[in-house]
Design a protein around this motif. Structure first.
Motif, mmCIF file in Angstrom:
data_model
loop_
_atom_site.group_PDB
_atom_site.id
_atom_site.type_symbol
_atom_site.label_atom_id
_atom_site.label_comp_id
_atom_site.label_asym_id
_atom_site.label_seq_id
_atom_site.Cartn_x
_atom_site.Cartn_y
_atom_site.Cartn_z
ATOM 1 N N GLY A 182 0.785 -1.224 0.000
ATOM 2 C CA GLY A 182 0.000 0.000 0.000
ATOM 3 C C GLY A 182 0.816 1.272 0.000
ATOM 4 O O GLY A 182 0.277 2.364 0.202
ATOM 5 N N HIS A 183 2.134 1.148 -0.218
ATOM 6 C CA HIS A 183 3.000 2.327 -0.267
ATOM 7 C C HIS A 183 3.269 2.686 -1.730
ATOM 8 O O HIS A 183 2.585 2.240 -2.633
ATOM 9 C CB HIS A 183 4.296 2.050 0.485
ATOM 10 C CG HIS A 183 4.087 1.599 1.893
ATOM 11 N ND1 HIS A 183 3.306 2.296 2.790
ATOM 12 C CD2 HIS A 183 4.542 0.510 2.574
ATOM 13 C CE1 HIS A 183 3.294 1.687 3.951
ATOM 14 N NE2 HIS A 183 4.037 0.578 3.845
ATOM 15 N N GLY A 184 4.272 3.489 -1.942
ATOM 16 C CA GLY A 184 4.571 3.917 -3.305
ATOM 17 C C GLY A 184 4.039 5.302 -3.569
ATOM 18 O O GLY A 184 3.230 5.862 -2.817
ATOM 19 N N GLN A 185 4.478 5.882 -4.681
ATOM 20 C CA GLN A 185 4.078 7.243 -5.033
ATOM 21 C C GLN A 185 2.593 7.277 -5.407
ATOM 22 O O GLN A 185 2.078 6.354 -6.043
ATOM 23 C CB GLN A 185 4.912 7.761 -6.200
ATOM 24 C CG GLN A 185 6.406 7.488 -6.103
ATOM 25 C CD GLN A 185 7.007 7.978 -4.806
ATOM 26 O OE1 GLN A 185 6.619 9.019 -4.284
ATOM 27 N NE2 GLN A 185 7.956 7.222 -4.270
ATOM 28 N N PRO A 186 1.888 8.359 -5.044
ATOM 29 C CA PRO A 186 0.464 8.462 -5.418
ATOM 30 C C PRO A 186 0.232 8.296 -6.916
ATOM 31 O O PRO A 186 -0.767 7.711 -7.333
ATOM 32 C CB PRO A 186 0.081 9.862 -4.931
ATOM 33 C CG PRO A 186 1.023 10.129 -3.796
ATOM 34 C CD PRO A 186 2.325 9.478 -4.195
ATOM 35 N N GLY A 187 1.157 8.815 -7.735
ATOM 36 C CA GLY A 187 0.982 8.703 -9.176
ATOM 37 C C GLY A 187 1.068 7.271 -9.668
ATOM 38 O O GLY A 187 0.314 6.869 -10.562
ATOM 39 N N VAL A 188 1.986 6.483 -9.105
ATOM 40 C CA VAL A 188 2.083 5.077 -9.492
ATOM 41 C C VAL A 188 0.837 4.326 -9.045
ATOM 42 O O VAL A 188 0.273 3.517 -9.800
ATOM 43 C CB VAL A 188 3.357 4.437 -8.895
ATOM 44 C CG1 VAL A 188 3.425 2.949 -9.252
ATOM 45 C CG2 VAL A 188 4.603 5.155 -9.395
ATOM 46 N N ARG A 189 0.372 4.602 -7.829
ATOM 47 C CA ARG A 189 -0.833 3.929 -7.346
ATOM 48 C C ARG A 189 -2.047 4.306 -8.202
ATOM 49 O O ARG A 189 -2.914 3.473 -8.478
ATOM 50 C CB ARG A 189 -1.074 4.274 -5.880
ATOM 51 C CG ARG A 189 0.056 3.821 -4.948
ATOM 52 C CD ARG A 189 -0.402 3.703 -3.507
ATOM 53 N NE ARG A 189 -0.995 4.927 -2.998
ATOM 54 C CZ ARG A 189 -0.329 5.893 -2.377
ATOM 55 N NH1 ARG A 189 0.993 5.774 -2.218
ATOM 56 N NH2 ARG A 189 -0.939 6.960 -1.929
ATOM 57 N N ALA A 190 -2.089 5.560 -8.649
ATOM 58 C CA ALA A 190 -3.196 5.993 -9.507
ATOM 59 C C ALA A 190 -3.158 5.290 -10.855
ATOM 60 O O ALA A 190 -4.205 4.918 -11.410
ATOM 61 C CB ALA A 190 -3.154 7.507 -9.694
ATOM 62 N N LEU A 191 -1.975 5.090 -11.397
ATOM 63 C CA LEU A 191 -1.845 4.370 -12.667
ATOM 64 C C LEU A 191 -2.256 2.912 -12.501
ATOM 65 O O LEU A 191 -2.861 2.323 -13.402
ATOM 66 C CB LEU A 191 -0.406 4.459 -13.177
ATOM 67 C CG LEU A 191 0.020 5.811 -13.747
ATOM 68 C CD1 LEU A 191 1.527 5.857 -13.946
ATOM 69 C CD2 LEU A 191 -0.704 6.102 -15.053
ATOM 70 N N ILE A 192 -1.925 2.314 -11.360
ATOM 71 C CA ILE A 192 -2.363 0.938 -11.095
ATOM 72 C C ILE A 192 -3.879 0.870 -11.066
ATOM 73 O O ILE A 192 -4.500 -0.028 -11.654
ATOM 74 C CB ILE A 192 -1.765 0.448 -9.760
ATOM 75 C CG1 ILE A 192 -0.244 0.319 -9.878
ATOM 76 C CG2 ILE A 192 -2.373 -0.901 -9.353
ATOM 77 C CD1 ILE A 192 0.460 0.106 -8.547
ATOM 78 N N ASP A 193 -4.504 1.836 -10.395
ATOM 79 C CA ASP A 193 -5.967 1.845 -10.295
ATOM 80 C C ASP A 193 -6.621 2.018 -11.659
ATOM 81 O O ASP A 193 -7.561 1.294 -12.013
ATOM 82 C CB ASP A 193 -6.419 2.978 -9.365
ATOM 83 C CG ASP A 193 -6.079 2.712 -7.907
ATOM 84 O OD1 ASP A 193 -5.821 1.540 -7.561
ATOM 85 O OD2 ASP A 193 -6.057 3.678 -7.123
ATOM 86 N N VAL A 194 -6.125 2.965 -12.463
ATOM 87 C CA VAL A 194 -6.759 3.237 -13.743
ATOM 88 C C VAL A 194 -6.533 2.087 -14.724
ATOM 89 O O VAL A 194 -7.310 1.895 -15.670
ATOM 90 C CB VAL A 194 -6.245 4.584 -14.314
ATOM 91 C CG1 VAL A 194 -4.892 4.427 -14.986
ATOM 92 C CG2 VAL A 194 -7.251 5.197 -15.275
ATOM 93 N N ALA A 195 -5.487 1.286 -14.466
ATOM 94 C CA ALA A 195 -5.239 0.106 -15.300
ATOM 95 C C ALA A 195 -6.101 -1.078 -14.878
ATOM 96 O O ALA A 195 -6.043 -2.134 -15.527
ATOM 97 C CB ALA A 195 -3.762 -0.279 -15.229
ATOM 98 N N GLY A 196 -6.875 -0.918 -13.812
ATOM 99 C CA GLY A 196 -7.754 -1.990 -13.366
ATOM 100 C C GLY A 196 -7.025 -3.106 -12.643
ATOM 101 O O GLY A 196 -7.509 -4.242 -12.596
#
Length: 579
Positions: free
Chosen positions: A258-272
């Motif tokens: 659950g860590h990492g940069q917000p931008g990387v986490r956002a890209l993971i989310d938008v990639a489903g």
């Protein structure tokens, strides 16, 4: 046309018999990839190669230490792919963590500036010029750009991983594990990995100088950048040797927690994708393309802004923009690929079915940001080295993106062509399997002929036979959830450390099409047992599959609609007893 792909099994290997905690199949898979001990199977940061082994760091660290002390203006010059974007973000975030108060970034625009640190980019820096330029994932081939920057009074640190040419840029410092004579054991570092090593060395120098104590700040934990390092390393498809596996495994661990940069986490989310179940394949095939899309069709600055954003809501908005650009990229790629396929078919019609050994394709309407993807897809389908060309911008030159097959070093091939005919290629650079080049449109016919002739000289019939290597067959009892989970998280898998693929013959009990192109199969294993589900993406060829098939497949988790099962992901389907 190329011969059908042949399935080949890796030779049995031993060396992990003492690792009783591992599933026997996983022991077999690891051993086949050269691992010999329990420690080899568990990549940990403690095993990371020491920065002191990487050449060029002393001079680069000295320049950065002075820049931090003098509060100099540092400008990071990145590249317009995922490795360059993540490397830029690592450099900017890392330097800020280490106390830099005046650090920014600038990326070349593909159509305006060309590749890397170019004279055009230097001229476009404006009056508020920095004191120090730090290149990331580029620079080793940017002789003119580095010279222009030095002539303008700027100091330049080059960090890169691409293979150097015969002449090096006249920079103030160069850090590149692939420099001749550099003793760094891992030559496979991505650009983002090189700049991460630079930050590690800079932190050590600052620690020794009492920098953090003097400024009253805590020594920063640079491991917070490892999610970016993992993403860039996987995206650039560099070999996952032991050192890169350490970097990628550490980054994945942060993201799953659950860590990492917000931008990387956002890209993971938008990639489903789910961060808690993320693996290297998710980074490479789902997250990285959305980041890469900005540099291919628009401006990679958008991607870097996403990676530098600390506000999750803003990062989600930026990731959504990148997702939309990626959808546009997919449509354009499909259109260009269909056109390229049509070119190949017309060629075959003219010459009676014989493909060239080295394939070059060009269309005046193609987008230069997508030609690399077209070359890669054609290389896979034709099993030939392929170069796709497109108009490159205002300079009137063609941009080419090359992808190669095993046994044909594409960067060396371009070097040999340039040496034999100095007027043929304007610029080139790259690696064994991928490279880029520019040439004048008038030279394209000569280049196409010369490239094919060189490939014909170096590639024999065996090299042109496509092969898919597998880890052998699985017993029916091994086709289970527990092993599928072990395999998913046991990597990280990638280039040079391939994801496990198995093969066997199956009876087809039923089948149906899914959508317009996919094939869903129900299979019976040779040992009986319950039927097995399988999916072959783009597997519908207009004819029913035979009653018995020889499949190369991956064992995957199947959680669609809470099934909590497994399925076979078909990589190759042949008639039974073939291959």
């Amino acid at each position: 046309m190329p011969s059908p792909t042949r399935i080949r099994r890796r030779a049995p290997a031993t060396g992990l018999d003492q690792c009783h905690a591992l599933h026997p199949v996983l022991r077999r898979v690891y051993a086949a990839r050269g691992l010999a001990s329990q420690a080899d199977t568990e990549p940990r940061l403690a095993a990371l190669l020491a920065p002191s082994q990487l050449g060029g760091l002393d001079a680069a660290v000295e320049l950065l230490q002075t820049a931090l002390r003098d509060d100099a203006r540092i400008l990071v010059i990145g590249d317009f792919d995922a490795d360059g974007a993540t490397g830029t973000a690592v450099a900017v975030r890392g330097l800020r963590l280490l106390g830099a108060r005046n650090v920014g970034f600038r990326l070349p625009h593909r159509m305006t500036h060309g590749y890397g640190l170019s004279p055009e980019l230097v001229a476009d820096l404006g009056e508020a010029r920095p004191d120090l330029l730090l290149t990331v994932d580029s620079g080793i081939a940017c002789l003119r750009g580095v010279a222009a920057a030095r002539a303008a009074g700027l100091r330049v640190i080059v960090t890169d991983h691409h293979l150097p040419g015969n002449e090096l840029p006249v920079a103030d410092a160069i850090v590149n594990p692939n420099l001749r004579g550099d003793a760094f054991p891992s030559k496979a570092l991505a650009g983002v990995g090189v700049v991460f090593y630079l930050l590690l060395a800079l932190r050590a120098r600052l620690r020794a100088a009492g920098w953090f104590a003097t400024r009253g700040i805590a020594e920063p934990d640079l491991s917070v950048l490892l999610d970016l390092v993992a993403l860039g390393t996987v995206a650039d498809m560099v070999p996952l040797d032991a050192n890169n596996r350490v970097l990628v495994a550490a980054g994945l661990k942060r993201l799953r927690a659950g860590h990492g940069q917000p931008g990387v986490r956002a890209l993971i989310d938008v990639a489903g994708r789910r961060a808690d179940r993320l693996n290297a394949s998710d980074l490479g095939y789902s997250v990285a393309p959305r980041l890469n899309a900005a540099g291919r069709l628009d401006d990679m600055s958008l991607g870097v802004e996403c990676l530098l954003c600390d506000d999750p809501a803003v990062a989600a908005t930026l990731a959504a923009q990148l997702h939309a650009i990626n959808s546009e990229r997919r449509d354009l790629q499909q259109q260009m690929l269909e056109q390229a396929d049509a070119m190949v078919q017309r060629w075959l019609g003219r010459v009676g079915g014989a493909l060239p050994h080295g394939v070059a394709v060009f269309d005046a309407q193609w987008h230069p940001g997508v030609i690399g993807l077209v070359a890669s897809k054609l290389k896979d389908s034709l099993h030939r080295p392929v170069i796709a060309f497109a108009p490159g911008g205002d300079d009137g030159l063609l941009r080419g993106s090359a992808r190669s097959i095993r046994g044909f070093h594409i960067r060396d091939a371009l070097a040999d062509l340039a040496a034999a005919d100095p007027d043929l290629i304007v610029r080139f650079g790259g690696h064994a399997m991928a490279a880029g080049l520019t040439l004048a449109p008038s030279q394209l016919p000569r280049f196409t002929t010369a490239f094919d002739a060189l490939a014909a000289h170096r590639l024999d019939a065996a090299a042109l036979q496509a092969e898919l290597w597998t880890d052998g067959a699985l017993d029916r009892g091994d086709l289970c959830r527990a092993l599928a989970e072990d395999l998913r998280y046991a990597g990280p898998w990638g280039q040079g450390f391939p994801e496990p693929v198995f093969d066997d013959e199956f009876t087809v009990e039923s089948w149906k099409t899914v959508g317009t192109a996919h094939l869903k199969l129900t299979l019976r294993h040779r040992d009986g047992g319950e039927p097995l589900d399988a999916i072959e993406f783009d597997g519908w060829r207009g004819d029913p599959p035979p009653a018995r098939v020889h499949l190369a497949y991956q064992l995957e988790l199947d959680d669609w609609r809470d099934r909590h099962g497994v399925q076979l992901l078909v990589r190759l389907r042949l008639p039974a007893h073939a291959g």
